[in-house]
Design a protein around this motif. Structure first.
Motif, PDB file in Angstrom:
ATOM      1  N   ILE A  27      35.956  20.701  43.053  1.00 31.57           N
ATOM      2  CA  ILE A  27      35.768  21.719  42.017  1.00 31.57           C
ATOM      3  C   ILE A  27      36.008  23.111  42.592  1.00 31.57           C
TER       4      ILE A  27
ATOM      5  N   ASN B 151      26.039  22.713  45.410  1.00 38.12           N
ATOM      6  CA  ASN B 151      26.387  23.573  44.284  1.00 38.12           C
ATOM      7  C   ASN B 151      27.719  24.254  44.547  1.00 38.12           C
TER       8      ASN B 151
ATOM      9  N   ALA C 228      27.296  24.721  34.531  1.00 34.16           N
ATOM     10  CA  ALA C 228      27.438  23.306  34.167  1.00 34.16           C
ATOM     11  C   ALA C 228      26.944  22.493  35.370  1.00 34.16           C
ATOM     12  N   HIS C 229      27.019  21.185  35.298  1.00 35.62           N
ATOM     13  CA  HIS C 229      26.636  20.371  36.466  1.00 35.62           C
ATOM     14  C   HIS C 229      27.639  19.246  36.659  1.00 35.62           C
ATOM     15  N   HIS C 230      27.847  18.890  37.924  1.00 36.10           N
ATOM     16  CA  HIS C 230      28.860  17.880  38.246  1.00 36.10           C
ATOM     17  C   HIS C 230      28.267  16.567  38.735  1.00 36.10           C
TER      18      HIS C 230
ATOM     19  N   LEU D 166      31.150  16.418  33.117  1.00 34.83           N
ATOM     20  CA  LEU D 166      32.433  16.938  33.583  1.00 34.83           C
ATOM     21  C   LEU D 166      33.125  17.766  32.511  1.00 34.83           C
TER      22      LEU D 166
ATOM     23  N   VAL E 221      32.034  21.189  33.385  1.00 35.96           N
ATOM     24  CA  VAL E 221      32.745  21.679  34.568  1.00 35.96           C
ATOM     25  C   VAL E 221      34.178  22.044  34.196  1.00 35.96           C
TER      26      VAL E 221
ATOM     27  N   SER F 165      28.596  25.452  39.133  1.00 37.92           N
ATOM     28  CA  SER F 165      28.548  24.018  38.888  1.00 37.92           C
ATOM     29  C   SER F 165      27.490  23.438  39.816  1.00 37.92           C
TER      30      SER F 165
END
Length: 390
Positions: free
Chosen positions: A33, A114, A132-134, A221, A224, A248
């Motif tokens: 990312i 992160n 957001a989060h991955h 995702l 992301v 992320s």
């Protein structure tokens, strides 16, 4: 706006990784990312911190306190049972409202990864944080879509009212509390029912712990990909007067540990009077929504001015956005609110009130609604431009 095929390829690539919280796959995803964001013109780096990485261990232990409270009461140690049950309830509530979490800190720790990137006018006093989060969730029978849809249909409101979400996490704090109160009050039958509920919670958590990690395309995702899309758009058409921070997080599925690490490291850099936080979480279902608030136990309402600005952006750019929902789960936006920042969240749901393929094996890139993702991307990008114009 970036090409949909590019975003789909990005999601497909990452969804092939096992991205359980605090896992090597989460770290690998973070590196990919960060590289993609750098390619899109943002200044990106991976930051690593310590976190526990599960929710089933701390909440399983608090549920065990309820069983122990009932057991102690049956042997005449009612005061000890009451104390243990209430202590377990307090610890569970502390976990669910993202409090100090001493229990979690006492458990084994692993590395959370992160991604933090900066674009726009870096150093500007106005800051828009898009988060957001991955990492991806473990599945389990609790998340069977047939159960999710049945509960949603049961709580469905007539007409066009927003769907309701049940407070599914509340019993985790309530059950040990009832066991503790029943211990001191000599309510043996009620204590037994509370202990049985605690045992059911532990069994459910054990099932999740032993189940596989889902692909996590929709959750999260799609969020992301929104960050990447915003970076691409701002590279082509820069915004002035606003620093856009793209975050992320890892370990969101273990109760927002990555976001807590980000705020611990960067919270002092975000002025309360000139920072907006927009959480983008699970934006690949049919209907794009902006919840009014969220909370697993305590409902916190998002910032009214920011919500109105997001809604105005949606209307201006033709993005269909629903309002009125109150989310009974937890996202990274909740942590931002606890730190006093003006925050809002966009997500997506199906007609039954829950995201599609939520925490299930079918949460793949092929099942994402990319038109909803494009709407979320347009909102996030134009929110930055609206902030610049304030």
């Amino acid at each position: 706006m970036p090409d949909t095929d590019e975003l789909r390829a990005f999601i497909e690539r990452l969804s092939c990784l096992d991205r359980a919280s605090c896992s090597p796959g989460e770290g690998e995803a973070a590196e990919l990312i960060a590289a993609s964001l750098r390619d899109a013109g943002a200044h990106a780096q991976v930051e690593r911190s310590w976190a526990h990485g599960t929710y089933w261990w701390p909440l399983g232990l608090t549920s065990a306190c309820g069983i122990a409270a009932w057991w102690l009461a049956g042997r005449g140690r009612r005061a000890a049972g009451a104390a243990l049950g209430l202590l377990g309830a307090a610890a569970a509530a502390d976990e669910l409202v993202a409090g100090r979490r001493p229990l979690r800190r006492a458990l084994p720790q692993r590395v959370v990864s992160n991604v933090v990137a900066h674009t726009g006018e870096i150093g500007a006093p106005k800051k828009l944080v898009l988060v957001a989060h991955h990492d991806a969730a473990h599945t389990g029978l609790f998340f069977d879509p047939r159960i999710t849809e049945a509960v949603g249909r049961l709580l469905e409101r007539p007409g066009d009212g927003p769907p309701r979400q049940p407070a599914l996490m509340a019993p985790i704090a309530l059950a040990p509390a009832v066991a503790g109160i029943a211990s001191i009050a000599r309510w043996r039958s009620l204590g037994g029912l509370a202990a049985l509920a605690c045992a059911g919670i532990i069994v459910s958590f054990a099932d999740m712990a032993l189940s596989s990690t889902v692909p996590g395309a929709n959750d999260n995702l799609t969020g992301v990909a929104t960050l990447l899309g915003v970076a691409r758009s701002l590279q082509r058409d820069p915004v002035e007067g606003v620093e856009v921070v793209l975050v992320s997080t890892g370990a969101e599925e273990s109760l927002m540990e990555g976001m807590r690490a980000f705020m611990g490291r960067h919270g002092h850099e975000l002025p309360l009077e000139s920072t907006w936080v927009l959480c983008v979480d699970t934006v690949g279902s049919t209907h794009l929504v902006m919840p009014e608030g969220e909370g697993m136990l305590r409902m916190r309402l998002y910032d009214p001015e920011l919500k109105d600005t997001v809604a105005a952006c949606a209307e201006r750019y033709g993005v269909k956005l629903r309002r009125g929902l109150r989310v009974r789960l937890g996202t990274d936006g909740y942590v931002a609110m606890r730190h006093g920042l003006a925050a809002a969240m966009i997500m997506s749901i199906e007609d039954h009130g829950a995201p599609s393929n939520y925490h299930w094996h079918t949460d793949t890139a092929g099942n994402v609604d990319y038109s909803t993702l494009e709407g979320a991307l347009a909102l996030a990008e134009n929110l930055a431009r609206a902030m610049a114009d304030r």
